[in-house]
Structures are given as structure tokens and as C-alpha cells.
Design an enzyme around this catalytic site. Sequence first.
Site, PDB file in Angstrom:
ATOM      1  CG  ASP A 214      -2.359  43.986  20.737  1.00 47.74           C
ATOM      2  OD1 ASP A 214      -2.240  44.426  19.585  1.00 47.74           O
ATOM      3  OD2 ASP A 214      -2.660  44.684  21.718  1.00 47.74           O
TER       4      ASP A 214
ATOM      5  CD  GLU B 280       0.965  45.223  17.317  1.00 45.69           C
ATOM      6  OE1 GLU B 280       0.645  46.272  16.740  1.00 45.69           O
ATOM      7  OE2 GLU B 280       0.571  44.937  18.454  1.00 45.69           O
TER       8      GLU B 280
END
Length: 737
Positions: free
Chosen positions: A419, A472
Amino acid sequence: MAKSPKRSGDVAKPDTPSAAEIEAIIHGTHGDPFAFLGVHEAGAGHVARCFIPGAETVVAYNLAGDQVGELARLHDAGFFSGPVKLDGVLPVRYRATRGDAEWTVTDPYSFWPILGPMDDYFIKEGSHLRLFDKMGAHPIKHQGVDGFHFAVWAPNARRVSVVGDFNDWDGRRHVMRLRRDTGIWEIFAPDVRAGASYKFEIVGPHGDLQPLKADPFARRAEMRPKNASVTTPELEQDWEDEAHRKHWASIDQRRQPISIYEVHAGSWQRRDDGSMLTWDEMAARLIPYCVDMGFTHIEFMPVTEHPYDPSWGYQTTGLYAPSARFGEPEGFARFVNGCHKVGLSVILDWVPAHFPTDAHGLRNFDGTALYEHADPRQGFHPDWNTAIYNFGRQEVLSYLINNALYWAEKFHLDGLRVDAVASMLYLDYSRKEGEWIPNEYGGRENLESVRFLQQMNHHAYGSHPGIMTIAEESTSWPKVSQPVHEGGLGFGFKWNMGFMHDTLSYFARDPIYRKYHHQELTFGLLYAFSENFVLPISHDEVVHGKGSMIAKMPGDDWQKFANLRAYYGYMWGHPGKKLLFMGQEFAQWSEWSEARSLDWNLLDYAPHEGMRRLVRDLNFTYRSKPALHARDCEGEGFEWINADDQENSVLAWLRKAPGEKPIAVICNLTPNYHEQYELSLPAAGRWREILNTDAEIYGGSGKGNGGRVEAHATGSGWAKAGLTLPPLAVIMLELEQ
């Protein structure tokens, strides 16, 4: 710690500790309790000293149950000392009494250390890749006694104690031993059982008592709102996934069909009373559903322990602990094993970018900025009010790298989706001028973070060849999914955020205006093969007022469903692996909320059930046709047929793979119905319509080509065909040979 007696069976002369030392033990300020408490040589024999609050008498025994001495109470708080007769070096137990009460205490200060010089060496070097077996709390039998070994990194602390149910949360009773070379404190706590709650009591460098801290390496935690760590057995699972893991370790993942179902474990489904499912309950429902839907992977939003449900797990206080919301850690292992037995892979959202500032967490762990930077320009994230890991500290890198390896080894996870990578890569991320510190060369790139990501990927792929790491990353940072030895970050894949942004922008427009924004669909092919891309429609697109996927679509209800079906057809025909957030496969109307289950009742209605059937058929078509997946990440797998018909908002391209029949993907993205749309195809002959998003079974109008399209040779190498293009639809054609 006891030393060998000079003569077996000798008894020490009475010894009288100083009042100052006794007071230091009683008040928890003694600099080294291991040098004072426990069993020690005294003259020709041994003396035992212990602190047992509330005791009036103490008798010492060896492990065989033989009495070896009676200790005198030297302080009413419970300090005892006296000679003991030991045959060899053994831990001792004390039988304590107060009035009619009697209890037994095994002396934690009569045990040798657990960690050794080689642990110190590898930890200091930063090359220890099994910290998860050494740090935290682990059940062991040590010198003949069962208990738990505790170890925690707190190099600047004056004192660290483990406190919990087993010692009445009294920080004076299990003061830990400092290993000065590494700053790690350890203790073997005898007779501690699995299931005990515990934390670390830390006195900071200036003598100030810190808030009780949860164990950074805890493998289990209490159910929120409680936040203590919990002792737990070593994970045991009868793994039945050798074939699954061997397959993924032996192939090129870029050339495999990968269709990911993104799931929030707490809200995919719930029990009738609104409570969350356990892992076993989820396995009975989610695994068959994903198999039936044709997904290849399940990606869980973070299931590591976190205190606040609306953070969705992205603000974790327990990177090593599966959340107590869903049961014990063994349940998660059973879930993964169940997935692997039917060919499903499991990916975990992983958050090494930042951590929350809850008092029991990592922030100011030992009274100093230990895991984070002290300077808020480096150590505080303004977007999320969280602390940023200090990637310049080798111990912090080891903590995080070991965590990545831990999930792959202990739980057999197939991948990590990392993330907020963009926030890690740039020192000025979400910061104004003057709010960030340049790197050593004066630039904005976070070189320490780059080194961390490279090391993490290097070790992950080196230790577990079948693993998949996905970034990401929302900027154009080069070589995110290229190998480290070629200057890349080393990820296997990268989320294509540009695809998501551009396509959602296009499909949200009224079809009458789409011809003016044709480039939003064609531009992405200019960079589609610069990385190994995953095309994501993630949770971020259906929260915070953005509405659901069906709600984003323009037009009346029929057009909304037709647009969304066309969008999915476009996405599954486009180069790149696929990711779809839960609920969007059946066109949930409401925006996603972590607080309740998806609206499964919508499947009782034909348009929603039709959408689900379409996603299912898209998955199985994608998986069964190598032309649609085998060159997802390579330019040779794509060729435009018609990229320029913006006036009709029609696009057409070929998907190809060596030795496979090509597939033509044709998109008509307006409500206009074309009965004889002339299109060039690469070969003459009959082309079979293998998918039509306008089919009646999906809720469409049923217009199409009757299952076949005839292409006629023109002499120029390509053939001409007259196609029926249904309104707001995507069709796929495969050459029959």
C-alpha cells in the site's frame, strides 16, 4: 544466573544484600536484576534471592520437588534471601505462603539466556531473516521448564519488563535482560501458558514510565477495544498445497491469467445478527464463491491487527498478528490452505509505509523515536496523521522485511500488495515547500525507502519464488516492476492507476460527449507495457462519496447496466491483469461501508444477477483463452484494429499470443446500434462470437451477430467483415480454424 558449585551439595553462608539493592528491586529501579536475583555463588555454596509481592514465607525447591532451602524475608514487600543446597545447576521453584494461601513461583532469574552470539551478530548486521522465530513471545521448554520466551527491541530504555495476566501486570516481577550489542531485551518467563494477555512496561531514557506497549512481533492480539498482545502456540497447520505452490514457483506469472477479487473480510458477508464471520465460516462461503466466479486470486484488505474498524486495516498496530475479529491465527492458515487446495491464491494488503500513533503502538516505543523519524518533516504523515517508518534504521528494515517473509512462510501467502508506495518514494509527498528534508543529493526521492523496497523484494522472491508482490504506485516512478539487478524496485506487478482514472472518467460521461474524450481510452496503450500492470477497480473508487460502480454510470437504469457491462468487457479485453472490488461484480447500488454486509439480496433481481454472470463469464473466457492473458505485459500481445473512430466511439483491437488463435475485441460505447459496421480482421474466414456483453442472459437487449461473423479476403492481407455492434456493448470474436 546460577554458576556451577565448587562442591556439589555445599550450602552458602548467609548473605545480607544491601538495603539500597533491596529497595531498587522493590521499586523496579535496579539496573540489572539478573545480577542480583536468582541463584548465585556465595562462598562455598549458593544463595537464592527473590521478590514475591505479598509472600510471608518462601521455601525453595529444585525441579524434582526436593526442598533446597528456606529463605528469610528481608523486606515486608516480599523480598527474600537465603542459602540453597543445589546438586548441579538447576532452576529453582519457590513455594510462597500468606496466611492460608499457598502458591508456587518458578524463578525467572535462574535461567540462562535464549538468544546467542550468532543472533546478536546477524541482528546487528541486519541479515537475520528469521527474527519472527526469535522476537516477540514464543513457547519453549528451557532447562526442563515450559514457558514463554519474550524478546523486544528497546535500545534506549532504562528498564523493560514483560507484564501480563501471569504476574498481575507488575513490572517489577519480570524485568528483562538487556543484550547491549543489539538493544534487545529478553527473558524466559516460566510456567506462562498460551492465551495470556501481555504488554511491555518500558522506562524511558530519562526515567519516565511509558504507556504500556503491545508487542511489535505479537502473533496474536486481544479483540478490540482491548489492545494487549496474547501468547499463542507456534502455528501448526497440515498444509496440503504443495502442488499449488510448486505451480506458481515454476511459471512466469506475467503470462498467467490473474483475476483478483478484492475483499474486506469484515464486510463481504456477515452473520444474521450483524457480527463478523470467522475464518472457517468465511472459507465455507467465500472460497466456493470465488471458484464459481472464476477468480484466480483473493486479495484481502489488511487483516493484520488494527484498533479502528473505519481504518479498514490500513492503520495497523500488529503487523504479525491476524486480527482477532475473525478468530485465532490458525483459522487464517486453514483458510489459506483451503484456497490452495482448489487453486485459489491469497494476497494480503501490506502496509509498511506508516503506522498509527495509538499509545500502545510503535510510536516513541522506548521513550524515543525508534521506529519513526524524530523530525516530523520525515516522521509524520500529514494525510493520515500517522507516523512514518524510519527506513534509514537497519533494525526497522529488518522488522519489516521479516514481516513480509513471515506471511509467506508461516501462512503460505501467495503475494503482498504494498500500500501507498508513492508516499514512500517521495520525501515531499503531500508536503509544501519547507515541510520536507531533501536527500543527501538535494533531491526529493526517498533513497532509504527505495533501498528498503528493493531489499524486501529481493528477499521475498529469493526465499519464496512463487510469491507475487504488487505495488500501489500512483506516479510515473520508473521500473517499479523491473528486477532489482536492473535498477528496478523489484516488484512483480504495479497497479495501473492511470487506467483506472482515465477509464472511469470516460465511462462516467454521457455517451453523446464521449467522442470528444476518445483519447482517454487510447492514451493508456502508449505506456501499457512499460510495467507489469494490474488493472484495478478497487475499494478506493467506491467510498468517500464516490458512489458505487453502477452509480457512476450515466443514463437511465438500462443504460447504467449496459455501460457497466461494457466497462467490464473493455477491462477484461484490455492488456493487464484484473482486479475487482467485492460487490461490484453484481453492481451493488450503495457505496461500500465497512460496517455492514454487501447487499446480496440484489442477486434476486435480473439486472444484478446478469452482471454477476457476465463477470463470471469474463473470468472464464479470460482464463481459457491464452490470447487474452499470455501476453498481458508484452506489446506483442496487442494490436490496434481501429483506434480512430471517435465519431462513433468505437474501438477495436486484437489480443494475441504465440501459437494461439487471435481474439478481436470490439467496443461500441454509445447507445447507437450498428447493423453493418465495416471492420478489418487479420484473417478471412469465420470468426466466432465468444462473448457479447449485450446478451440477454446478462440483462442486455440480445442484439449480436448470431454467434458468427464472416470475414472476406481483400487481397491486402487483411479481411473485411460487416459486424453488428450492439448498443453500449463489447463483443469478442475468435477465428475458427
